[in-house]
Design an enzyme around this catalytic site. Structure first.
Site, short mmCIF file in Angstrom:
data_model
loop_
_atom_site.label_atom_id
_atom_site.label_comp_id
_atom_site.label_asym_id
_atom_site.label_seq_id
_atom_site.Cartn_x
_atom_site.Cartn_y
_atom_site.Cartn_z
N ASP A 1 -7.14 -1.14 4.48
CA ASP A 1 -6.26 -2.23 4.05
C ASP A 1 -6.66 -3.57 4.68
O ASP A 1 -6.17 -4.61 4.24
CB ASP A 1 -4.80 -1.93 4.43
N ASP B 1 0.86 -1.18 0.00
CA ASP B 1 0.00 0.00 0.00
C ASP B 1 0.90 1.24 0.00
O ASP B 1 2.00 1.21 0.54
CB ASP B 1 -0.88 -0.01 1.25
N ASP C 1 -1.48 -0.41 6.44
CA ASP C 1 -1.52 0.15 7.79
C ASP C 1 -2.86 0.72 8.20
O ASP C 1 -3.03 1.12 9.34
CB ASP C 1 -0.47 1.27 7.92
#
Length: 508
Positions: free
Chosen positions: A395, A190, A391
């Site tokens: 996600d 990400d 995080d």
């Protein structure tokens, strides 16, 4: 007043003096200090803590005194959470352990049958005293074939491996996760908050039409002083770092999607995108080309106009974490395929991808939060074994979908709970550490199983007396016990070699 740590309650205000361990998790209220967090993160450099910063229990206060408010105590602290994860991991079984258990389930009855057959053969055909020799051979076979080494092969390596991971700030949830990690072929990162720092900073201040950089920064920061836009904080921080004094804006106007307008020091100031200046009839005087060039680098350009004349451009960007490039290079050196996943527009995403030396087809841009898990599933359907690194709350579905979910310790609670591996710091090199540790642990487990089977396969015939016709040699049960113990010691000693594991990079 000195109190036992067990008596501390959430909300209590505590004084932490230099050289003391911080008793519980909390937030600094006043004072500042450097704190040694190596016990949690593996990082040897102390971290500066100021009012508003979080501190963790059991870390060491180095230099200054400060007051803090307790936010988590007892079983809720970060340290207690780490202890629970490590205990669960060390008590879990990896799939390869279940294979060893299955083999042992057949191996033990087979050995008993072989020992009984050995007894019968010696009793029927052995030289006198036949019963004594038969009994010695029977006992020797049972002793030397004891499957303790097989039973120790996996759990000892997992205990040392997960403990070593925790030492470097890598918390592995279970033995199964440790085993899966060594088979990873793809890592999906990400972008915001994982690869980047998660907050924009001003990277460029370019004056125009005779303006000075400090003047441009003074006007831009003054007009943003009352704005709530995320970029306003970045502009104000840059002005603070430059020591620029600010003025109080009047007639402030926030123009959604375009920028802001206000009066500063009696001058009419516009600060925003090109559409705002065009709307107010301000010519760009070539600043549009500069703004486009900055945008191509993945930055967000903000144009400044004063009294109808363009005065400069500021650009903001969410910068890469310092170790992001090194971590991605190390992952690719391990033979892993690395993808960048983000909801940002493709131009910004590809600019970040270029900084990481990733090809454009490995940059997945404009992906909505609900699509992230779908992207991971598509890679899995293509035959990839995928790790997802993130995080945030958005996600969590992708972390759960991935074969191995890896969460940043600085992330949200839901991401941490969903993940299989937690990195206690925001350092992406922890991913490299986790995968390298997994591979080394699996190598040790396979070596352990080989030696455990090797001892049994080679020494059972010796214990049964196969050498007696050639050398009149019958294994003494005491020597059989010594050989069996040596096999267990060799397996444990081999597992303890993992204590010498060190990351190949500078983490920890």
């Amino acid at each position: 007043v000195d109190l036992p740590v067990e008596d501390v309650q959430v909300g209590d205000v505590l004084v932490v003096r230099p050289g003391e361990k911080i008793p519980v998790d909390g937030v600094v209220l006043s004072g500042s200090s450097t704190v040694d967090e190596s016990m949690l993160t593996g990082e040897s450099m102390p971290v500066l803590k100021q009012p508003g910063d979080e501190v963790a229990g059991a870390t060491l206060n180095r230099t200054g005194a400060f007051r803090m408010r307790a936010t988590r105590v007892g079983r809720d602290t970060v340290l207690a959470h780490i202890i629970r994860l490590v205990e669960e991991a060390q008590g879990s079984k990896a799939p390869i352990q279940r294979l060893a258990d299955l083999i042992a389930a057949y191996f033990v009855p087979a050995v008993i049958a072989l020992a009984m057959l050995t007894f019968v053969v010696w009793l029927a055909f052995g030289p006198p005293p036949a019963f004594t020799r038969a009994l010695l051979a029977f006992v020797s076979v049972l002793i030397i074939a004891c499957p303790c080494a097989m039973g120790l092969a996996t759990p000892t390596a997992i205990m040392v491996g997960t403990g070593k991971g925790a030492e470097f700030g890598v918390l592995i949830r279970s033995g199964a996760v440790l085993e899966r990690a060594h088979r990873l072929r793809t890592v999906v990162l990400d972008k915001t908050g994982t690869v980047t720092q998660g907050r924009p900073v001003v990277t460029d201040v370019v004056p125009a039409n005779g303006a000075q950089p400090d003047e441009v920064l003074h006007l831009a920061a003054s007009v943003e002083r009352v704005s709530e836009h995320p970029l306003a904080e970045a502009v104000l921080q840059r002005a603070k770092e430059a020591g620029v004094t600010l003025a109080e804006p009047t007639a402030f106007e926030a123009l959604t999607g375009r920028g802001v307008a206000a009066t500063v020091d009696g001058r009419q100031v516009l600060f925003g995108n090109a559409a705002l200046l065009a709307e107010r009839g301000v010519g760009l005087d070539g600043l549009d080309a500069l703004a486009n060039a900055l945008a191509q680098q993945g930055k967000t350009p903000m144009l400044l106009a004063v009294d109808g004349r363009p005065q400069g451009v500021l650009a903001a960007q969410d910068p890469l974490k310092p170790t992001a490039r090194e971590a991605v290079a190390a992952l690719r050196a391990l033979g892993l395929d690395v993808y960048l996943l983000t909801g940002d527009n493709r131009r910004t995403a590809e600019a970040v991808g270029r900084q990481l030396s990733l090809p454009s087809d490995r940059v997945l841009a404009e992906v909505r939060p609900d699509q992230k898990a779908q992207m991971v599933a598509q890679l899995q359907q293509a035959g990839q074994i995928v790790a997802m690194v993130g995080d945030g709350i958005n996600d969590a579905p992708a972390l759960a979908q991935a074969d191995v979910g890896i969460a940043m310790g600085s992330g949200t609670d839901v991401a941490l709970e969903t993940a299989d591996i937690t990195l206690m710091t925001g350092d992406l090199r922890g991913i490299v550490t986790a995968i390298a540790l997994s591979r080394q642990t699996m190598r040790v487990i396979k070596q352990n199983l080989f030696w455990a089977f090797f001892y049994n396969v080679v020494l059972i015939p010796v214990a049964a007396g196969v050498l007696y016709p050639f050398a009149a040699l019958l294994l003494n049960p005491m020597l059989a016990a010594l050989a069996m113990a040596f096999s267990s010691v060799s397996v444990v000693s081999n597992s303890l070699r993992l204590r010498r594991f060190r990351p190949t990079h500078g983490q920890g």
